[in-house]
Design an enzyme around this catalytic site. Structure first.
Site, mmCIF file in Angstrom:
data_model
loop_
_atom_site.group_PDB
_atom_site.id
_atom_site.type_symbol
_atom_site.label_atom_id
_atom_site.label_comp_id
_atom_site.label_asym_id
_atom_site.label_seq_id
_atom_site.Cartn_x
_atom_site.Cartn_y
_atom_site.Cartn_z
ATOM 1 N N HIS A 59 0.850 -1.191 0.000
ATOM 2 C CA HIS A 59 0.000 0.000 0.000
ATOM 3 C C HIS A 59 0.887 1.244 0.000
ATOM 4 C CE1 HIS A 59 -3.807 -2.084 1.777
ATOM 5 N NE2 HIS A 59 -3.158 -2.865 0.925
ATOM 6 N N GLU A 61 0.784 3.890 1.724
ATOM 7 C CA GLU A 61 1.161 4.344 3.064
ATOM 8 C C GLU A 61 2.319 3.537 3.635
ATOM 9 O OE1 GLU A 61 -3.469 4.460 2.948
ATOM 10 O OE2 GLU A 61 -1.854 3.319 2.011
ATOM 11 N N CYS A 89 -6.497 1.984 5.226
ATOM 12 C CA CYS A 89 -7.159 0.780 5.730
ATOM 13 C C CYS A 89 -6.694 0.510 7.168
ATOM 14 C CB CYS A 89 -6.831 -0.415 4.829
ATOM 15 S SG CYS A 89 -5.107 -0.965 4.937
ATOM 16 N N CYS A 92 -2.845 -0.074 7.423
ATOM 17 C CA CYS A 92 -2.079 1.165 7.298
ATOM 18 C C CYS A 92 -2.279 2.071 8.512
ATOM 19 C CB CYS A 92 -2.441 1.873 5.997
ATOM 20 S SG CYS A 92 -1.897 0.942 4.541
#
Length: 155
Positions: A59, A61, A89, A92
């Protein structure tokens, strides 16, 4: 509510995150981009790469946290701000707590998986030993448009 000056700064960094999200879209990735800033220094600019790298943790992040931590040779990012185009999410959000990010600025909500305001309030849980200040909605329409383009192309 951020001051007008802070809103201008936030919008500027979110523009960079949106550019990174557009790069992700170009590569067939979910178009999410992230930028981490400490003071006036950009420590990381990344985008999702889960499909390209076959990495479920790829991801934007997570990649940004790794890049930023390496750039300052520290596992904690005290005082840093993460700009991300879409609400993080749960994974993260947890990583933001572990990294001790001071502030999160995101664009669009992720109503099905968002771990900050949509399905959970992970960052402000009273049991946490660290809390992250959250600003949402910065350039949200543009972030949502990128997500819409990605998913409409796959339907």
């Amino acid at each position: 509510m951020p001051s007008p000056q802070q809103h201008t700064i936030d919008s500027s960094y979110m523009e960079l995150a949106l550019e990174s999200a557009a790069t992700a879209l170009h590569f067939g990735e979910v178009p999410i981009g992230a930028v981490i800033v400490l003071g006036e220094n950009i420590l990381a600019t990344t985008h999702n790469d889960t499909r390209t790298r076959y990495d479920p943790t790829g991801h934007a992040e997570i990649s940004a946290l790794r890049q930023a931590a390496q750039s300052i040779a520290a596992s904690r990012l005290d005082g840093a701000t993460l700009y991300v185009t879409v609400e993080p999410c749960l994974m993260c959000a947890g990583a933001l707590l572990q990294a001790r990010i001071d502030r999160l600025v995101f664009g669009a909500r992720e109503t099905r998986t968002g771990g900050v305001v949509s399905i959970a309030d992970t960052l402000m849980n009273p049991a946490n030993t660290h809390h992250v200040s959250v600003t949402e909605g910065v350039l949200a329409d543009r972030a949502a448009e990128l997500m819409w383009r990605f998913f409409s192309d796959r339907r």
